[in-house]
Design a protein around this motif. Structure first.
Motif, short mmCIF file in Angstrom:
data_model
loop_
_atom_site.label_atom_id
_atom_site.label_comp_id
_atom_site.label_asym_id
_atom_site.label_seq_id
_atom_site.Cartn_x
_atom_site.Cartn_y
_atom_site.Cartn_z
N VAL A 131 9.02 67.03 59.51
CA VAL A 131 8.63 66.10 58.45
C VAL A 131 8.52 66.81 57.11
CG1 VAL A 131 6.73 64.66 57.63
CG2 VAL A 131 7.49 64.46 59.99
N GLY A 187 3.48 63.45 52.32
CA GLY A 187 3.69 64.48 53.33
C GLY A 187 2.41 65.22 53.66
N GLY A 208 0.63 63.05 55.99
CA GLY A 208 1.26 63.08 57.30
C GLY A 208 0.94 64.34 58.08
#
Length: 218
Positions: A54, A76, A79
């Motif tokens: 990711v 991000g 995440g």
């Protein structure tokens, strides 16, 4: 019939049979715990691998064009934090099986091969865990452990990339302008990001002072 002779049809339990059965069950138990440890270790690796994928995808997309918004890197960060929470939960499960394997290794097999052990109560400790299974570490300990070992580096990489994205990647614009998100001013965005990383770094630094058994620390 002599007094020491058993009645007809009764089975005489031989000590060799008991020892052989005990050794067989112990070996099966050890192999089962090794399998569980390997399974949960693989789940930990999968979570970390997805976090790395990711991060790589987000950084590639963010620096592909100046028109791509910088706040995708902030997404991000969120995440990666979610992956950290997920991995901390999995690490608590992994630590249960790892601890049992280490008890068997430091107790039974150390005594078998070295003739001595520093864990004489390993049978009682495993028995208690089997009767009343519980986690050996708290969620906070697992979270900070995985943060120090893997996720702090990923978060710092995202921070460096985000800083470069709002400064040197767009040198003709002021960082206050490039750091803004829609109607949110850039100064506020920077303050929020700085506060988040201050908490993360403080947690990692503080938890590193505590004693925590790792695979090879013993």
């Amino acid at each position: 019939m002599a007094d020491d002779e058993p009645p007809d049809g009764d089975h005489v339990v031989q000590i060799d049979d008991v020892i052989a059965e005990y050794d067989g069950l112990t070996g099966e138990f050890y192999r089962g715990e090794i399998d569980r440890t390997s399974t949960w270790r693989a789940r930990l690796d999968q979570t970390t691998n997805w976090a790395v994928v990711v991060v790589a995808a987000i950084l590639t997309w963010a620096f592909t064009s100046a028109n791509n918004p910088h706040f995708v890197i902030l997404i991000g960060m969120f995440g990666v934090s979610a992956f950290l929470v997920m991995e901390a939960t999995r690490y608590r499960e992994y630590d249960v099986w790892r601890n049992r394997v280490r008890l068997l290794q430091a107790g039974l097999y150390a005594e078998l091969f070295a003739g001595k052990t520093d864990t004489p109560d390993w049978r009682d400790r495993i028995g208690e865990q089997l009767l009343q299974p519980e986690f050996n570490i708290t969620f906070q300990e697992a979270l900070t452990h995985r943060l120090r070992r893997s996720y702090l580096a990923l978060l710092l990489l995202l921070l460096a990339a985000w800083f470069a994205r709002i400064t040197v990647f767009l040198p003709d614009q002021d960082w206050r302008q490039t750091a803004s998100i829609f109607i949110v001013p850039g100064e506020l965005v920077v303050v929020v990001v700085a506060a988040f990383y201050a908490v993360v770094i403080a947690l990692a630094a503080y938890s590193a002072r505590g004693e925590r058994v790792r695979e090879f620390q013993e």
